[in-house]
Design a protein around this motif. Structure first.
Motif, PDB file in Angstrom:
ATOM      1  N   TYR A 461       0.710  -1.303   0.034  1.00  0.00           N
ATOM      2  CA  TYR A 461      -0.034  -0.569  -0.138  1.00  0.00           C
ATOM      3  C   TYR A 461       0.655   1.199   0.477  1.00  0.00           C
ATOM      4  O   TYR A 461       0.853   1.596  -0.488  1.00  0.00           O
ATOM      5  N   LYS A 462       1.680   1.360   0.312  1.00  0.00           N
ATOM      6  CA  LYS A 462       3.033   2.565   0.549  1.00  0.00           C
ATOM      7  C   LYS A 462       3.245   2.996  -0.383  1.00  0.00           C
ATOM      8  O   LYS A 462       3.839   3.485  -1.230  1.00  0.00           O
ATOM      9  N   GLN A 463       3.928   1.817  -1.207  1.00  0.00           N
ATOM     10  CA  GLN A 463       4.517   1.514  -2.338  1.00  0.00           C
ATOM     11  C   GLN A 463       3.299   1.818  -3.537  1.00  0.00           C
ATOM     12  O   GLN A 463       3.958   3.249  -3.955  1.00  0.00           O
ATOM     13  N   GLU A 464       2.192   1.482  -3.246  1.00  0.00           N
ATOM     14  CA  GLU A 464       1.539   2.382  -4.526  1.00  0.00           C
ATOM     15  C   GLU A 464       1.154   3.514  -4.537  1.00  0.00           C
ATOM     16  O   GLU A 464       0.891   4.839  -5.268  1.00  0.00           O
ATOM     17  N   ALA A 596       3.039  -4.919 -10.211  1.00  0.00           N
ATOM     18  CA  ALA A 596       3.622  -5.354 -11.871  1.00  0.00           C
ATOM     19  C   ALA A 596       4.641  -6.869 -11.750  1.00  0.00           C
ATOM     20  O   ALA A 596       5.710  -6.625 -11.251  1.00  0.00           O
ATOM     21  N   LYS A 597       5.189  -7.378 -12.591  1.00  0.00           N
ATOM     22  CA  LYS A 597       6.074  -8.757 -11.921  1.00  0.00           C
ATOM     23  C   LYS A 597       5.299  -9.866 -11.523  1.00  0.00           C
ATOM     24  O   LYS A 597       6.215 -10.359 -10.912  1.00  0.00           O
ATOM     25  N   GLU A 598       4.459  -9.743 -10.633  1.00  0.00           N
ATOM     26  CA  GLU A 598       3.608 -10.635  -9.604  1.00  0.00           C
ATOM     27  C   GLU A 598       3.008 -11.457 -10.555  1.00  0.00           C
ATOM     28  O   GLU A 598       2.293 -11.255 -11.503  1.00  0.00           O
ATOM     29  N   GLU A 599       2.689 -12.917  -9.587  1.00  0.00           N
ATOM     30  CA  GLU A 599       2.155 -13.807 -10.257  1.00  0.00           C
ATOM     31  C   GLU A 599       1.043 -14.098 -10.699  1.00  0.00           C
ATOM     32  O   GLU A 599       0.038 -13.430  -9.682  1.00  0.00           O
ATOM     33  N   LEU A 600       0.439 -13.815 -11.868  1.00  0.00           N
ATOM     34  CA  LEU A 600      -1.020 -14.230 -11.396  1.00  0.00           C
ATOM     35  C   LEU A 600      -1.475 -14.885 -12.555  1.00  0.00           C
ATOM     36  O   LEU A 600      -1.042 -15.782 -13.015  1.00  0.00           O
ATOM     37  N   ILE A 601      -2.669 -14.945 -12.137  1.00  0.00           N
ATOM     38  CA  ILE A 601      -3.676 -16.190 -13.288  1.00  0.00           C
ATOM     39  C   ILE A 601      -4.554 -16.149 -13.543  1.00  0.00           C
ATOM     40  O   ILE A 601      -5.274 -15.079 -13.873  1.00  0.00           O
ATOM     41  N   PHE A 602      -4.639 -16.712 -15.227  1.00  0.00           N
ATOM     42  CA  PHE A 602      -4.617 -16.155 -16.930  1.00  0.00           C
ATOM     43  C   PHE A 602      -6.172 -16.998 -16.856  1.00  0.00           C
ATOM     44  O   PHE A 602      -5.791 -18.166 -17.093  1.00  0.00           O
ATOM     45  N   HIS A 603      -7.351 -16.945 -17.474  1.00  0.00           N
ATOM     46  CA  HIS A 603      -7.919 -17.121 -18.169  1.00  0.00           C
ATOM     47  C   HIS A 603      -8.163 -16.321 -19.317  1.00  0.00           C
ATOM     48  O   HIS A 603      -9.021 -15.563 -19.563  1.00  0.00           O
ATOM     49  N   PRO A 613       3.161 -10.754 -14.946  1.00  0.00           N
ATOM     50  CA  PRO A 613       3.288  -9.771 -16.542  1.00  0.00           C
ATOM     51  C   PRO A 613       3.017  -8.233 -16.351  1.00  0.00           C
ATOM     52  O   PRO A 613       3.598  -8.154 -14.849  1.00  0.00           O
ATOM     53  N   LEU A 614       3.200  -7.485 -17.170  1.00  0.00           N
ATOM     54  CA  LEU A 614       3.570  -6.435 -17.421  1.00  0.00           C
ATOM     55  C   LEU A 614       2.889  -5.634 -17.339  1.00  0.00           C
ATOM     56  O   LEU A 614       1.400  -5.985 -18.760  1.00  0.00           O
ATOM     57  N   PHE A 615       1.950  -4.196 -17.137  1.00  0.00           N
ATOM     58  CA  PHE A 615       0.912  -3.180 -17.194  1.00  0.00           C
ATOM     59  C   PHE A 615       1.374  -1.892 -17.677  1.00  0.00           C
ATOM     60  O   PHE A 615       2.642  -1.192 -17.730  1.00  0.00           O
ATOM     61  N   SER A 616       0.878  -1.066 -18.958  1.00  0.00           N
ATOM     62  CA  SER A 616       0.869  -0.094 -19.532  1.00  0.00           C
ATOM     63  C   SER A 616      -0.369   0.105 -20.029  1.00  0.00           C
ATOM     64  O   SER A 616      -1.158  -0.806 -20.316  1.00  0.00           O
ATOM     65  N   ARG A 628       3.966   0.901 -12.899  1.00  0.00           N
ATOM     66  CA  ARG A 628       3.726  -0.363 -11.797  1.00  0.00           C
ATOM     67  C   ARG A 628       3.511  -1.447 -11.139  1.00  0.00           C
ATOM     68  O   ARG A 628       2.857  -2.128 -10.660  1.00  0.00           O
ATOM     69  N   PHE A 629       1.877  -0.455 -11.321  1.00  0.00           N
ATOM     70  CA  PHE A 629       0.378  -0.779 -10.647  1.00  0.00           C
ATOM     71  C   PHE A 629      -0.667  -1.249 -11.146  1.00  0.00           C
ATOM     72  O   PHE A 629      -1.093  -0.122 -11.834  1.00  0.00           O
ATOM     73  N   LEU A 630      -1.119  -1.896 -11.054  1.00  0.00           N
ATOM     74  CA  LEU A 630      -2.926  -1.610 -11.851  1.00  0.00           C
ATOM     75  C   LEU A 630      -3.656  -1.364 -11.404  1.00  0.00           C
ATOM     76  O   LEU A 630      -4.549  -1.310  -9.993  1.00  0.00           O
TER      77      LEU A 630
END
Length: 790
Positions: A461-464, A596-603, A613-616, A628-630
């Motif tokens: 939360y601090k970083q975001e 970003a670059k945190e492991e997520l699960i995709f359907h 993933p990367l977010f842009s 850097r964050f979603l």
């Protein structure tokens, strides 16, 4: 509204203008050649009133006949049975009573499975329909979503008082994001409600379902007559299409048999039986078993009918049965799709000529002479390395790692160091944690685990918040020169218009992926082939047995446990790895920070996989800034390494908790398969004006030595209040610099310097996704606390 005026056949025709001698000159130059006079498209479109009415009538008739033909084929003798998936949305919903009523009406019960699936097949001679009902286990998210991928209709079973609980609401969120087929809402057990409260309960339930299902009728299910009405509605309602399954052959396994291979008992041939749906199934194509991976087929067998199919034929009054096994197709090794998903890179592929012995000796001698060189991080191009000045200073032994660098480590380390340096703030945070988290019902070990999770979440939360307040800003390190720390970055005159070569300095992982010369053109060509060309194989509606090769035994064990076995045929190239871009938006039910670059699960469509993933940002430019964050307030593009999938395809993004539960964090769709998408990470170095003049200022705290000022002198400066300028000269040896701007600065303004670097996703693709832990929110639990189901 009146239409535009169209000229009739009696329109005045004026003579064309003759150019006089110029026209004769043009004819002389043409040399007798006459240009082709093309018939304008307007003449083809201009029809009279009667013809336009006739054309519209024909189009309406064609659409109506197509809809009627689809309804008649679904559940008929020539087509597959109508597959209905029963989804209970409440723990108290009487799904078993509803299924018992559907079996007890005037239809013929053909087959009832005794396993955990709770499926049964019925035949209704009055409606001339065949049905297959499959019950999904409440809370089993993967099973519900897999069955919804192949279902013709969904039967949602509601509670007559509450409608759905938190588990049902989570299930609805996922189903709506994935794409819903046709659906019906049934409310069994209405007689259990007291007569005086039935009207109020029905009004409350009708108002509650308007959020998810506006203008949808509720079907009570308490008598056999009401079950007959429900079946008729299922048979006559319009079918909703899912694009990702209509273009691919798919199959729900009714029966499966595993034959181990001679080499190992863990791998063998899986014989899967079921009805072909969607498109014609070709044995040379690959099949994807949802949740298990891609496989090849050896042959397709027809005529292997089970007892329930024979009973269906006898109920229809037909005695002809194909008892002999008929092999439809066998795989042709010359035409069969390969399972190769990655390109095997050749390290010598870039070599043009082989050097001679003299050239090799000269190269070794030059290397010995110039042995003392500047250390550069991995991935630095020759062009960037040429700009590094060898000033005798010893560089830091810690090389910059891409994984750590991509998140702005300096900013995060500063936030952590500030928290450690202030002892009073630490004591305050500890006191707050103790007062907020102490609970008498928790055990000591669980309490300690909860505190550790809270600390990690607090740090995120601090970083975001820091990234939101000071986007992309980092502090220049004191122990490492800025020209060494940020040597992978470059300055741009304009982020929007400055050129950036997409093929420059690519990572080694890009040698393993496939890329289309024109992805949209390839996609259109494949879809056009599916619509026009007829493929050989098992037609839609045939009951076949697929022999799938080299399947692990875990697939059969999962099927025996009661989980659905769903197969999809793959289009050409869909087994190959590339870079996929998803356009997603944050789901409102989740507000936890996702970095970003945190492991997520995709359907994604019919696939499930894990990736980092990367977010842009989603823009129309040729370069896209890294996030850097979603973000919760805007749509972002998510980039991962994954197998090629042709859009349209829905995308659901989940995050797995430490206890195994899956939280839905984002939903969206597949944007494109494009490795050339340039994702740029921006770093902002900040300085503060020390002395301010008319159009000049002395800036400090951006750099801390004279060499860094000279190194970044060509990069343009900007301020938070909109001024633009450049570095004129360094002052002294401690990083002060004289800067020139297009106007006078304010004392509270901040001077910024932007640096850019292209980033790439991490190759963490994993096709195995663990089953989520079923969860339900207890009534006594606090918000955000869930308990596991037994």
């Amino acid at each position: 509204m009146l239409g535009a005026h169209r000229p009739g056949p009696l329109k005045q025709q004026n003579k064309a203008h003759k150019g006089g001698k110029h026209r004769r000159t043009a004819q002389r130059r043409a040399g007798g050649r006459v240009s082709v006079k093309a018939l304008p498209h307007r003449r083809l479109r201009d029809l009279n009133r009667v013809d336009r009415r006739h054309q519209a009538l024909q189009l309406r008739r064609q659409r109506k006949e197509a809809v009627l033909a689809e309804k008649r084929s679904l559940g008929s003798r020539d087509g597959p049975p109508h597959l209905v998936v029963v989804v209970p949305l409440h723990a108290k919903a009487a799904a078993h009573d509803a299924l018992r009523l559907l079996q007890s009406q005037d239809s013929v019960v053909v087959h009832v499975d005794e396993g955990k699936t709770g499926s049964f097949a019925i035949l209704c001679p009055r409606l001339k329909q065949r049905w297959r009902f499959v019950t999904a286990q409440a809370g089993d998210l993967h099973a519900i979503m897999d069955l919804a991928k192949v279902a013709d209709s969904l039967l949602f079973v509601l509670d007559p008082v509450d409608g759905w609980d938190s588990t049902g609401e989570h299930c609805l969120s996922c189903l709506f994001a994935q794409g819903l087929p046709s659906y019906v809402l049934a409310v069994p057990g209405g007689t259990d409600v007291p007569p005086k409260k039935r009207i109020d309960a029905k009004k409350k339930l009708t108002k509650a379902i308007e959020k998810w299902f506006p203008e949808v009728k509720l079907f009570p299910l308490n008598t056999e007559q009401e079950s007959s009405v429900l079946l008729r509605h299922l048979a006559t309602q319009k079918q909703r299409h899912l694009a990702f399954r209509d273009r691919r052959a798919h199959l729900l396994a009714y029966a499966a048999e595993f034959v181990p291979s001679q080499e190992s008992d863990q791998v063998g041939t899986l014989k899967v039986s079921g009805f072909v749906r969607g498109q014609t199934l070709n044995v040379n194509s690959l099949v994807h078993i949802v949740g298990h991976g891609d496989f090849q087929m050896s042959q397709v067998v027809k005529g292997q009918k089970r007892s329930q199919d024979m009973e269906e034929d006898s109920a229809n009054g037909t005695d002809e049965m194909e008892e002999d096994v008929k092999i439809l197709m066998k795989a042709d090794t010359s035409k069969q799709e390969s399972l190769q998903s990655e390109v095997v890179p050749d390290p010598m592929e870039g070599e043009q000529t082989w050097p001679s012995e003299e050239e090799l000796q000269e190269a070794e001698a030059s290397q010995k002479e110039n042995k003392r060189v500047v250390k550069v991080p991995k991935g630095t191009s020759k062009y960037q390395a040429a700009w590094i000045v060898d000033d005798g200073e010893e560089g830091s032994e810690e090389e910059e790692d891409d994984e750590d660098d991509d998140f702005g480590d300096d900013m995060m380390e500063e936030a952590v160091s500030q928290g450690e340096s202030s002892g009073e703030e630490e004591e305050l945070a500890e006191e707050e944690c103790e007062t907020m988290t102490v609970s008498e019902c928790m055990r000591d070990d669980q309490y300690d685990e909860k505190v550790e999770e809270d600390e990690q979440m607090l740090e995120k939360y601090k970083q975001e918040r820091m990234d939101e307040m000071f986007p992309d800003e980092v502090d220049t390190p004191r122990d490492v020169p800025a020209r060494v720390r940020f040597q992978k970055y470059r300055g741009l005159k304009s982020f929007r218009t400055s050129p950036w070569d997409p093929k420059e300095n690519l990572p080694r992982d890009y040698a393993r992926i496939y890329q289309f010369q024109d992805f949209s053109r390839t996609r259109k060509h494949l879809f056009r082939q599916i619509e026009k060309e007829e493929t050989e194989g098992a037609s839609v509606g045939w009951y076949v047995t697929l022999h799938v090769c080299n399947v692990p035994v875990s697939v059969m064990e999962s099927f025996k446990e009661g989980r659905p076995l769903v197969l999809f045929s793959l289009l050409p190239h869909e087994q190959k790895m590339s870079v996929l871009n998803f356009l997603v938006r944050r789901h409102p039910s989740n507000s936890d920070p996702v970095r970003a670059k945190e492991e997520l699960i995709f359907h994604c469509g019919f696939r499930r996989f894990r990736a980092s993933p990367l977010f842009s940002q989603h823009t129309s430019a040729d370069k896209h800034k890294l996030e850097r964050f979603l973000r919760p307030d805007t749509a972002l593009v998510v980039t991962v390494y994954a197998p090629i999938t042709f859009p349209p395809a829905s995308v659901l993004v989940f995050k797995q908790r430490s206890n195994g539960m899956h939280d839905l964090i984002a939903t969206g769709s597949l944007l494109a398969v494009d490795p050339d998408r340039i994702i740029i990470k921006r770093l902002v170095l900040s300085g503060h004006p020390f002395k301010i003049f008319t159009k000049a200022a002395v800036v400090r705290y951006m750099f801390f030595n004279r060499e860094d000022v000279m190194w970044f002198k060509p990069v343009e400066l900007r301020t938070k209040w909109g001024r633009r300028g450049h570095i004129k000269e360094p002052l002294g040896t401690h990083g002060h610099m004289k800067c020139h701007f297009d106007g006078q600065l304010k004392s509270q303004d901040t001077v910024l310097l932007n640096l850019y670097k292209r980033v790439y996703p991490k190759w963490t693709y994993d096709p195995y996704v663990p089953e989520p832990v079923p969860w339900v929110r207890s009534e006594s639990a606090l918000p955000g606390q869930e308990v596991e189901m037994e």
